[in-house]
Scaffold this active site. Structure first.
Site, PDB file in Angstrom:
ATOM      1  N   ARG A  56       0.727  -1.220   0.016  1.00 35.21           N
ATOM      2  CA  ARG A  56       0.074  -0.001  -0.039  1.00 35.21           C
ATOM      3  C   ARG A  56       0.942   1.163  -0.058  1.00 35.21           C
ATOM      4  O   ARG A  56       2.068   1.295   0.207  1.00 35.21           O
ATOM      5  CB  ARG A  56      -0.766  -0.208   1.323  1.00 35.21           C
ATOM      6  CG  ARG A  56      -2.054  -1.100   1.118  1.00 35.21           C
ATOM      7  CD  ARG A  56      -2.919  -1.012   2.762  1.00 35.21           C
ATOM      8  NE  ARG A  56      -2.294  -0.969   3.778  1.00 35.21           N
ATOM      9  CZ  ARG A  56      -1.776  -0.131   4.459  1.00 35.21           C
ATOM     10  NH1 ARG A  56      -2.223   1.220   4.099  1.00 35.21           N
ATOM     11  NH2 ARG A  56      -1.150  -0.276   5.629  1.00 35.21           N
ATOM     12  N   LYS A 198      -8.423  -2.414   0.753  1.00 39.04           N
ATOM     13  CA  LYS A 198      -8.465  -1.746   1.841  1.00 39.04           C
ATOM     14  C   LYS A 198      -9.270  -0.480   1.842  1.00 39.04           C
ATOM     15  O   LYS A 198      -9.458  -0.003   2.777  1.00 39.04           O
ATOM     16  CB  LYS A 198      -6.975  -1.336   2.301  1.00 39.04           C
ATOM     17  CG  LYS A 198      -6.313  -2.808   2.627  1.00 39.04           C
ATOM     18  CD  LYS A 198      -7.046  -3.317   4.049  1.00 39.04           C
ATOM     19  CE  LYS A 198      -6.170  -4.373   4.471  1.00 39.04           C
ATOM     20  NZ  LYS A 198      -6.701  -5.179   5.869  1.00 39.04           N
ATOM     21  N   HIS A 217     -10.949  -4.880  12.337  1.00 37.88           N
ATOM     22  CA  HIS A 217      -9.677  -5.566  11.740  1.00 37.88           C
ATOM     23  C   HIS A 217      -9.337  -6.728  12.571  1.00 37.88           C
ATOM     24  O   HIS A 217      -8.285  -6.796  13.281  1.00 37.88           O
ATOM     25  CB  HIS A 217      -8.544  -4.731  11.326  1.00 37.88           C
ATOM     26  CG  HIS A 217      -7.603  -4.885  10.676  1.00 37.88           C
ATOM     27  ND1 HIS A 217      -6.241  -4.619  10.779  1.00 37.88           N
ATOM     28  CD2 HIS A 217      -7.831  -5.607   9.391  1.00 37.88           C
ATOM     29  CE1 HIS A 217      -5.436  -5.026   9.609  1.00 37.88           C
ATOM     30  NE2 HIS A 217      -6.271  -5.873   9.063  1.00 37.88           N
ATOM     31  N   SER A 235       0.787  -7.773  12.026  1.00 31.96           N
ATOM     32  CA  SER A 235       1.459  -8.538  11.271  1.00 31.96           C
ATOM     33  C   SER A 235       2.717  -9.175  12.139  1.00 31.96           C
ATOM     34  O   SER A 235       3.156  -8.755  12.693  1.00 31.96           O
ATOM     35  CB  SER A 235       2.099  -7.831   9.908  1.00 31.96           C
ATOM     36  OG  SER A 235       2.785  -9.027   9.324  1.00 31.96           O
ATOM     37  N   LYS A 239      -2.054 -14.154  14.086  1.00 28.63           N
ATOM     38  CA  LYS A 239      -3.586 -13.970  13.690  1.00 28.63           C
ATOM     39  C   LYS A 239      -4.223 -15.214  12.985  1.00 28.63           C
ATOM     40  O   LYS A 239      -5.003 -15.708  13.249  1.00 28.63           O
ATOM     41  CB  LYS A 239      -3.827 -12.908  13.252  1.00 28.63           C
ATOM     42  CG  LYS A 239      -5.132 -12.413  13.175  1.00 28.63           C
ATOM     43  CD  LYS A 239      -5.612 -10.948  12.984  1.00 28.63           C
ATOM     44  CE  LYS A 239      -4.688 -10.398  11.925  1.00 28.63           C
ATOM     45  NZ  LYS A 239      -5.521 -10.195  10.484  1.00 28.63           N
ATOM     46  N   THR A 240      -3.434 -15.382  11.940  1.00 30.15           N
ATOM     47  CA  THR A 240      -3.621 -16.219  10.873  1.00 30.15           C
ATOM     48  C   THR A 240      -3.520 -17.726  11.286  1.00 30.15           C
ATOM     49  O   THR A 240      -4.620 -18.543  11.298  1.00 30.15           O
ATOM     50  CB  THR A 240      -2.944 -16.178   9.355  1.00 30.15           C
ATOM     51  OG1 THR A 240      -3.366 -14.845   9.106  1.00 30.15           O
ATOM     52  CG2 THR A 240      -3.574 -17.242   8.445  1.00 30.15           C
ATOM     53  N   ASP A 254     -10.001 -11.425   7.877  1.00 26.55           N
ATOM     54  CA  ASP A 254      -9.214  -9.903   7.951  1.00 26.55           C
ATOM     55  C   ASP A 254     -10.320  -8.793   8.563  1.00 26.55           C
ATOM     56  O   ASP A 254     -10.139  -7.926   9.171  1.00 26.55           O
ATOM     57  CB  ASP A 254      -8.610  -9.759   6.834  1.00 26.55           C
ATOM     58  CG  ASP A 254      -7.557  -8.508   6.898  1.00 26.55           C
ATOM     59  OD1 ASP A 254      -7.003  -8.505   7.639  1.00 26.55           O
ATOM     60  OD2 ASP A 254      -7.684  -7.780   5.851  1.00 26.55           O
ATOM     61  N   ARG A 319       1.430 -12.317  -2.056  1.00 26.88           N
ATOM     62  CA  ARG A 319       0.032 -12.729  -1.682  1.00 26.88           C
ATOM     63  C   ARG A 319      -0.770 -13.322  -2.562  1.00 26.88           C
ATOM     64  O   ARG A 319      -0.633 -13.799  -3.681  1.00 26.88           O
ATOM     65  CB  ARG A 319      -0.660 -11.249  -1.657  1.00 26.88           C
ATOM     66  CG  ARG A 319      -0.087 -10.326  -0.616  1.00 26.88           C
ATOM     67  CD  ARG A 319      -0.868 -10.314   0.829  1.00 26.88           C
ATOM     68  NE  ARG A 319      -0.587  -9.470   1.871  1.00 26.88           N
ATOM     69  CZ  ARG A 319      -0.824  -9.195   2.858  1.00 26.88           C
ATOM     70  NH1 ARG A 319      -1.969  -9.761   3.266  1.00 26.88           N
ATOM     71  NH2 ARG A 319      -0.484  -8.394   3.675  1.00 26.88           N
TER      72      ARG A 319
END
Length: 528
Positions: A56, A198, A217, A235, A239-240, A254, A319
């Site tokens: 981004r 986003k 989020h 990050s 979390k994942t 997400d 990604r």
């Protein structure tokens, strides 16, 4: 030109240009290959490159300052204002540019799995692969829903249109501009597809709270008995990994909303990091990368077309974009009840936060506003020792409203639904980064499992002497001494100094919240 004519101008573009509307996945893959936008891999996924922008561009993101929003947006470096005149001028330039293209691609769908609060969206793309990306990431309409689709918010993405900052009033050739009154997101000068995802999340983070829906989020899953869990974390915090549980079905990975009816996924797909991806570590993601998946910036063998997920030559931010249906263990539609358990994940490289602690409502709001984790030495040029990183509400770049608005909604939801909140440190133990060791994943899994199953709701705890956090004394599968950081350090004085150093960073960061109740800081923050 009068800005009220903007939607009509867009409709005229779609009618007069060679607009390819709602193409199927096979049709889009064909377009991508014939237009030389990407390469078909051995798994059937399409591999693409995003050029020089592999992430981004936050410095190029703007919100139009309009009469209805000017007093609501938290203006600043994250939410940079831009004038209506600049937006309108750029808008017409982009439309004129798109008119000159041989074909453009249009997707109509939704953001939000809850039909009572979902946002109709349409996305106009210069690239076919961008259109495949949004087809996989957002919620796809049925044939009946498509007939009654009213367009709602429109994203217009023209990567090859580059702004002239001196003329167009931008910071660079790249721009991502949201106009809430015109219901348009305008993107140019970047091929990075994550900007579309986003931007709509930012839109939802404005619209949902206006309808008394808490936007988040986070990832979310649901147990066999219907118990719902949320996982917040920046990050590298796990979390994942921790939300992917074979005994629990995934709601989403997400973006979510929490309404009076419960939790719902904002999206219809996943945008998973795949650097160092393997079937052994993350089988769900690995097996989801098949026909229809978009692989961004992943290196592939030119002969075999096999992806090399360990190669970060182009970027570490490789990604994969695929629909929720590519994962077996999901709940459909992506809707569930009210959360029983909320987990805040942090990777504390200072090695002083407890591996798990149960939070009061005030502590939950304090740590939610703080959004703490660590940036490690070596991850960025100039970083030679661990640095504290704070991202408000675990999603600062995507929050148009003041942070306290989201924190207050969290506090209200916790009270209303009696949700249990835990802070889980997946970082270091027995010393800071370079001295101690990373918390064993098996221990973290055991702690999270105990939290999800309600085993920690009424256990004996001890209060942390620096941070005031309530630490369980016993958890099955975890050595007792691991639970209390001060007992894992060989040098207690060194532990205390490092803990007080981090506590000071928390206090310093919290000074920016001028309108937060003093009770939140007094009862929620460090005590020493």
């Amino acid at each position: 030109m009068n800005s009220v004519h903007i939607p009509n101008e867009l409709n005229q573009l779609l009618q007069e240009s060679n607009a390819q509307l709602q193409l199927s996945v096979p049709q889009l893959v064909e377009k991508i290959l014939t237009r030389n936008e990407g390469t078909l891999t051995a798994t059937g996924a399409v591999r693409v490159s995003t050029g020089k922008y592999t992430g981004r561009s936050p410095q190029d993101k703007f919100i139009v300052m309009e009469e209805s929003t000017k007093d609501k947006i938290a203006w600043g470096p994250t939410n940079q204002p831009i004038s209506e005149a600049v937006f309108t001028s750029l808008y017409y330039k982009v439309l004129e540019y798109l008119k000159q293209q041989n074909e453009i691609f249009v997707f109509k769908g939704f953001a939000g799995a809850d039909k009572k609060s979902r946002l109709p969206i349409q996305v106009v793309n210069e690239y076919a692969w961008h259109n495949l990306f949004v087809h996989q990431l957002f919620i796809r309409p049925s044939e009946d829903e498509l007939l009654s689709h009213d367009g709602g918010f429109t994203v217009i993405s023209a990567p090859n249109f580059k702004a002239d900052p001196a003329v167009d009033g931008t910071n660079s050739e790249t721009f991502i501009i949201i106009s809430f009154e015109r219901k348009i997101v305008l993107i140019g000068g970047t091929e990075y597809a994550g900007e579309m995802k986003k931007s709509i999340f930012s839109v939802m983070n404005y619209l949902l709270p206006e309808n008394n829906i808490f936007s988040m989020h986070c990832s979310a899953n649901v147990g066999l008995e219907g118990d719902v869990a949320l996982f917040f974390g920046l990050s590298g915090t796990g979390k994942t990994t921790l939300s992917a549980d074979p005994n629990r079905r995934l709601i989403g990975d997400d973006e979510h909303g929490w309404s009076s009816n419960g939790v719902f996924n904002v999206e219809g797909g996943c945008y998973a990091k795949c650097i160092n991806l393997s079937r052994e570590k993350e089988p769900q993601i690995f097996d989801a990368i098949r026909f229809g998946t978009v692989l961004e910036n992943v290196t592939i063998n030119q002969e075999s077309r096999i992806p090399d997920y360990d190669d970060g030559t182009l970027t570490e931010n490789t990604r994969a974009a695929y629909p929720m249906e590519a994962i077996d263990n999901i709940i459909q539609p992506s809707i569930a009840g009210h959360p029983n358990t909320i987990v805040f994940l942090t990777a504390d490289a200072f090695g002083v936060l407890p591996p798990i602690s149960k939070l009061t409502k005030e502590q939950a709001m304090y740590h939610f506003l703080s959004g703490y984790t660590s940036k490690l030495a070596g991850t960025e040029r100039g970083v030679t020792s661990p640095e504290a990183t704070f991202s408000t509400c675990f999603g600062a770049p995507f929050l148009p409203l003041p942070a306290t608005r989201y924190a207050e909604m969290l506090g209200e939801k916790i009270l209303e639904h009696n949700a249990n909140v835990f802070l889980v440190n997946t970082g270091w133990t027995g010393g800071e980064y370079g001295v101690g060791s990373r918390m064993k994943l098996s221990y973290t899994r055991a702690m999270v499992q105990a939290a999800l199953e309600g085993e920690l709701n009424h256990v004996e705890t001890v209060k942390d002497e620096i941070f005031g956090l309530n630490i369980p004394l016993h958890i099955a599968g975890v050595p007792d001494e691991v639970l209390q950081p001060n007992k894992t350090w060989a040098d207690h004085a060194a532990y205390e100094a490092k803990a007080k150093e981090l506590a000071g960073k928390f206090r310093e960061n919290f000074k920016k919240f001028k309108d937060v109740s003093s009770e939140i800081e007094k009862k929620g923050g460090p005590v020493a």
